[in-house]
Design a protein around this motif. Structure first.
Motif, mmCIF file in Angstrom:
data_model
loop_
_atom_site.group_PDB
_atom_site.id
_atom_site.type_symbol
_atom_site.label_atom_id
_atom_site.label_comp_id
_atom_site.label_asym_id
_atom_site.label_seq_id
_atom_site.Cartn_x
_atom_site.Cartn_y
_atom_site.Cartn_z
ATOM 1 N N PRO A 21 -1.796 -7.730 -0.216
ATOM 2 C CA PRO A 21 -0.493 -7.647 0.464
ATOM 3 C C PRO A 21 0.595 -7.041 -0.421
ATOM 4 C CG PRO A 21 -1.513 -9.760 0.929
ATOM 5 C CD PRO A 21 -2.359 -9.094 -0.115
ATOM 6 N N ALA A 22 0.539 -7.324 -1.726
ATOM 7 C CA ALA A 22 1.526 -6.738 -2.639
ATOM 8 C C ALA A 22 1.362 -5.223 -2.712
ATOM 9 C CB ALA A 22 1.383 -7.357 -4.027
ATOM 10 N N ILE A 23 0.122 -4.756 -2.713
ATOM 11 C CA ILE A 23 -0.118 -3.310 -2.732
ATOM 12 C C ILE A 23 0.413 -2.663 -1.456
ATOM 13 C CG2 ILE A 23 -1.942 -1.559 -2.636
ATOM 14 C CD1 ILE A 23 -3.556 -3.281 -4.567
ATOM 15 N N MET A 24 0.183 -3.309 -0.325
ATOM 16 C CA MET A 24 0.691 -2.768 0.942
ATOM 17 C C MET A 24 2.218 -2.753 0.955
ATOM 18 S SD MET A 24 -2.206 -2.165 2.357
ATOM 19 C CE MET A 24 -1.989 -1.889 4.104
ATOM 20 N N ALA A 25 2.824 -3.810 0.413
ATOM 21 C CA ALA A 25 4.289 -3.857 0.352
ATOM 22 C C ALA A 25 4.829 -2.814 -0.620
ATOM 23 C CB ALA A 25 4.749 -5.253 -0.061
ATOM 24 N N PRO A 45 -8.980 -7.853 -7.079
ATOM 25 C CA PRO A 45 -9.818 -9.014 -6.739
ATOM 26 C C PRO A 45 -10.822 -8.681 -5.645
ATOM 27 C CG PRO A 45 -7.687 -9.205 -5.686
ATOM 28 C CD PRO A 45 -7.621 -7.960 -6.523
ATOM 29 N N SER A 46 -11.681 -9.631 -5.363
ATOM 30 C CA SER A 46 -12.661 -9.450 -4.287
ATOM 31 C C SER A 46 -11.940 -9.289 -2.957
ATOM 32 C CB SER A 46 -13.613 -10.648 -4.227
ATOM 33 O OG SER A 46 -14.346 -10.757 -5.431
ATOM 34 N N LEU A 47 -12.491 -8.434 -2.130
ATOM 35 C CA LEU A 47 -11.904 -8.143 -0.823
ATOM 36 C C LEU A 47 -12.769 -8.784 0.253
ATOM 37 C CD1 LEU A 47 -9.754 -6.557 0.796
ATOM 38 C CD2 LEU A 47 -11.308 -4.608 0.758
ATOM 39 N N GLY A 91 -13.853 -10.572 7.029
ATOM 40 C CA GLY A 91 -14.639 -11.519 7.803
ATOM 41 C C GLY A 91 -15.512 -12.345 6.873
ATOM 42 N N SER A 92 -16.805 -12.319 7.130
ATOM 43 C CA SER A 92 -17.744 -13.047 6.273
ATOM 44 C C SER A 92 -18.229 -12.206 5.094
ATOM 45 C CB SER A 92 -18.955 -13.502 7.101
ATOM 46 O OG SER A 92 -19.605 -12.381 7.682
ATOM 47 N N LEU A 93 -17.830 -10.930 5.075
ATOM 48 C CA LEU A 93 -18.254 -10.026 4.009
ATOM 49 C C LEU A 93 -17.281 -10.101 2.846
ATOM 50 C CD1 LEU A 93 -20.152 -7.730 3.037
ATOM 51 C CD2 LEU A 93 -18.605 -6.126 4.176
ATOM 52 N N VAL A 94 -17.798 -10.322 1.650
ATOM 53 C CA VAL A 94 -16.980 -10.380 0.441
ATOM 54 C C VAL A 94 -17.406 -9.241 -0.482
ATOM 55 C CG1 VAL A 94 -16.298 -11.749 -1.557
ATOM 56 C CG2 VAL A 94 -16.712 -12.874 0.640
ATOM 57 N N ILE A 95 -16.449 -8.370 -0.819
ATOM 58 C CA ILE A 95 -16.732 -7.216 -1.671
ATOM 59 C C ILE A 95 -16.081 -7.458 -3.031
ATOM 60 C CG2 ILE A 95 -16.524 -4.714 -1.920
ATOM 61 C CD1 ILE A 95 -16.077 -4.592 1.114
ATOM 62 N N PRO A 96 -16.873 -7.616 -4.093
ATOM 63 C CA PRO A 96 -16.299 -7.860 -5.432
ATOM 64 C C PRO A 96 -15.781 -6.564 -6.050
ATOM 65 C CG PRO A 96 -18.687 -7.806 -5.555
ATOM 66 C CD PRO A 96 -18.342 -7.613 -4.102
ATOM 67 N N VAL A 97 -14.618 -6.111 -5.602
ATOM 68 C CA VAL A 97 -14.121 -4.781 -5.957
ATOM 69 C C VAL A 97 -13.957 -4.620 -7.461
ATOM 70 C CG1 VAL A 97 -12.223 -3.152 -5.660
ATOM 71 C CG2 VAL A 97 -12.971 -4.562 -3.735
ATOM 72 N N GLY A 98 -13.337 -5.584 -8.107
ATOM 73 C CA GLY A 98 -13.033 -5.425 -9.519
ATOM 74 C C GLY A 98 -14.087 -5.942 -10.466
ATOM 75 N N ASP A 99 -15.192 -6.474 -9.934
ATOM 76 C CA ASP A 99 -16.195 -7.091 -10.801
ATOM 77 C C ASP A 99 -17.095 -6.076 -11.488
ATOM 78 O OD1 ASP A 99 -15.119 -9.435 -10.027
ATOM 79 O OD2 ASP A 99 -16.800 -10.104 -8.788
ATOM 80 N N HIS A 135 -3.762 -1.476 -10.834
ATOM 81 C CA HIS A 135 -4.829 -2.453 -11.063
ATOM 82 C C HIS A 135 -6.086 -1.810 -11.636
ATOM 83 C CE1 HIS A 135 -2.182 -4.727 -8.352
ATOM 84 N NE2 HIS A 135 -2.708 -5.797 -8.899
ATOM 85 N N LEU A 136 -6.226 -0.515 -11.448
ATOM 86 C CA LEU A 136 -7.379 0.164 -12.034
ATOM 87 C C LEU A 136 -7.228 0.313 -13.545
ATOM 88 C CD1 LEU A 136 -8.086 3.045 -9.461
ATOM 89 C CD2 LEU A 136 -9.379 0.929 -9.766
ATOM 90 N N VAL A 137 -6.018 0.659 -13.994
ATOM 91 C CA VAL A 137 -5.818 0.929 -15.421
ATOM 92 C C VAL A 137 -5.302 -0.283 -16.179
ATOM 93 C CG1 VAL A 137 -5.442 3.377 -14.991
ATOM 94 C CG2 VAL A 137 -3.487 1.836 -15.051
ATOM 95 N N GLY A 138 -4.703 -1.253 -15.481
ATOM 96 C CA GLY A 138 -4.271 -2.487 -16.132
ATOM 97 C C GLY A 138 -2.914 -2.439 -16.792
ATOM 98 N N LEU A 139 -2.208 -1.318 -16.711
ATOM 99 C CA LEU A 139 -0.859 -1.232 -17.281
ATOM 100 C C LEU A 139 -0.119 -0.085 -16.610
ATOM 101 C CD1 LEU A 139 -0.516 1.330 -19.611
ATOM 102 C CD2 LEU A 139 -2.387 -0.009 -20.551
ATOM 103 N N ILE A 140 1.206 -0.200 -16.601
ATOM 104 C CA ILE A 140 2.045 0.881 -16.083
ATOM 105 C C ILE A 140 3.307 0.969 -16.929
ATOM 106 C CG2 ILE A 140 1.266 0.894 -13.681
ATOM 107 C CD1 ILE A 140 3.632 -0.920 -12.990
ATOM 108 N N GLU A 141 3.840 2.162 -17.017
ATOM 109 C CA GLU A 141 5.128 2.397 -17.662
ATOM 110 C C GLU A 141 5.781 3.585 -16.969
ATOM 111 O OE1 GLU A 141 3.556 5.144 -21.382
ATOM 112 O OE2 GLU A 141 4.103 3.054 -21.731
ATOM 113 N N PRO A 142 7.099 3.713 -17.046
ATOM 114 C CA PRO A 142 7.775 4.778 -16.294
ATOM 115 C C PRO A 142 7.243 6.175 -16.589
ATOM 116 C CG PRO A 142 9.377 3.191 -17.093
ATOM 117 C CD PRO A 142 8.059 2.803 -17.698
ATOM 118 N N ALA A 143 7.030 6.479 -17.864
ATOM 119 C CA ALA A 143 6.551 7.817 -18.211
ATOM 120 C C ALA A 143 5.136 8.076 -17.715
ATOM 121 C CB ALA A 143 6.608 8.001 -19.730
#
Length: 339
Positions: A103-107, A166-168, A171-179, A252-260
């Motif tokens: 939800p944070a990504i969508m926002a 995190p895992s997505l 329904g009953s399907l759980v996808i471990p996206v970041g694992d 979330h892929l790289v684990g850090l962000i900065e303005p530049a």
């Protein structure tokens, strides 16, 4: 009469040959696509390939978002503004608002869309190079604000320690996206496919035909009743939203962000290069561009030519655009068609 029957027979045989060749080409292309996307899952030492091709799918999604706005006939050099706002919006909502990740990504994408709406209002009278330069300048506004709002964003130090996706649950399907990289690759591939499908549907809708009319002759389209401002505003909102979502995913892929890192010209120009290389205005264009250029650079040019890979990379782009002015996707228009 018999000559007519004879001619009809051979015309039918010729049509069957064309159709057969068309079917063979379709089968070969489908097999190549399946091998291309499925291969990284089974290659030995697949982690590198999964990472590279996953990021290629990600950049293809980003280029598709840029290409959606390009359908309106305007050139943007400031899409990194939406990308950065999406990245910071998602991370700040998680850190300060304790929002769940998706939800944070969508926002965060919605924050980029709001800025896109402001662009539509502020730049509605600008065209051509003037719009491109204005978009480039507008990219600096959120960068300067975020860079100086240290109490909220940590300024130029950036934000580190961002969790993996995190895992997505569907329904009953759980996808471990970041694992693992396999799940991450599949997630980025389906994200690209979803945006590509949206792009394809948009091009074939009434809205898409309106954008074609605007791109061809804006004044004539307006005379015919096309709401030029409304169509372009909607296009920019959709494009900026997808770009903002990509920014949140990237954080979330790289684990850090900065303005530049997220508000930079290279990131703003990369989708443009991918679209021009693959074919602007075509759905396959950004996908072909990203899945060709990024793996070529990461897997071939950089390992073989660590010092001069950028020159070869640029030469490949120049030669491709020279021989395929409409991009590599134009090659598919030369394939045999059904009669």
């Amino acid at each position: 009469m018999w000559p007519l029957v004879y001619d009809a027979y051979y015309c039918l045989k010729a049509d069957q040959k064309v159709m057969s060749r068309h079917i063979v080409v379709k089968i070969l292309i489908s097999a190549a696509v399946m091998l291309f996307f499925g291969g990284p899952l089974f290659l030995p030492g697949a982690d590198l390939y999964l990472l590279v091709f996953g990021l290629a799918c990600f950049y293809a999604t980003l280029a598709l978002a840029w290409n959606i706005f390009a359908l309106s006939g305007l050139l943007s050099l400031g899409h990194a503004a939406f990308f950065g706002l999406g990245a910071y919006g998602a991370v700040l909502l998680e850190n300060w608002g304790h929002w769940p990740t998706y939800p944070a990504i969508m926002a965060g994408g919605a924050l980029g869309m709001v800025y896109g709406c402001l662009w539509s209002l502020a730049f509605q009278r600008l065209r051509g190079a003037y719009f491109a330069l204005a978009s480039l300048a507008a990219m600096e506004i959120p960068r300067v604000v975020i860079d100086n709002w240290e109490t909220l964003t940590s300024g130029s130090l950036g934000i580190v320690g961002i969790s993996r996706l995190p895992s997505l649950s569907i329904g009953s399907l759980v996808i471990p996206v970041g694992d693992n990289l396999q799940s991450q690759y599949c997630f980025l591939f389906f994200l690209m496919a979803a945006v590509g499908l949206l792009h394809w549907r948009a091009m074939r809708s009434k809205w898409g035909w309106g954008l074609r009319a605007i791109r061809g002759d804006e004044e004539a389209a307006e005379v015919l009743g096309v709401n030029v401002f409304g169509y372009r505003c909607l296009t920019l909102c959709l494009s900026s939203y997808i770009t903002g979502v990509c920014g949140g995913v990237y954080a979330h892929l790289v684990g850090l962000i900065e303005p530049a890192m997220v508000f930079n010209l290279q990131l703003a120009a990369f989708p443009l290069v991918l679209s021009l290389f693959g074919g602007r205005y075509a759905v396959l264009g950004p996908i072909i561009g990203a899945l060709t250029l990024y793996p070529l650079d990461q897997l071939v040019l950089q390992p073989w030519l660590p010092q001069g890979h950028a020159a070869i990379y640029g030469l490949v782009i120049i030669l491709t655009i020279f021989f395929f002015p409409r991009g590599l996707a134009s090659w598919f228009s030369r394939l045999p068609k059904n009669s």
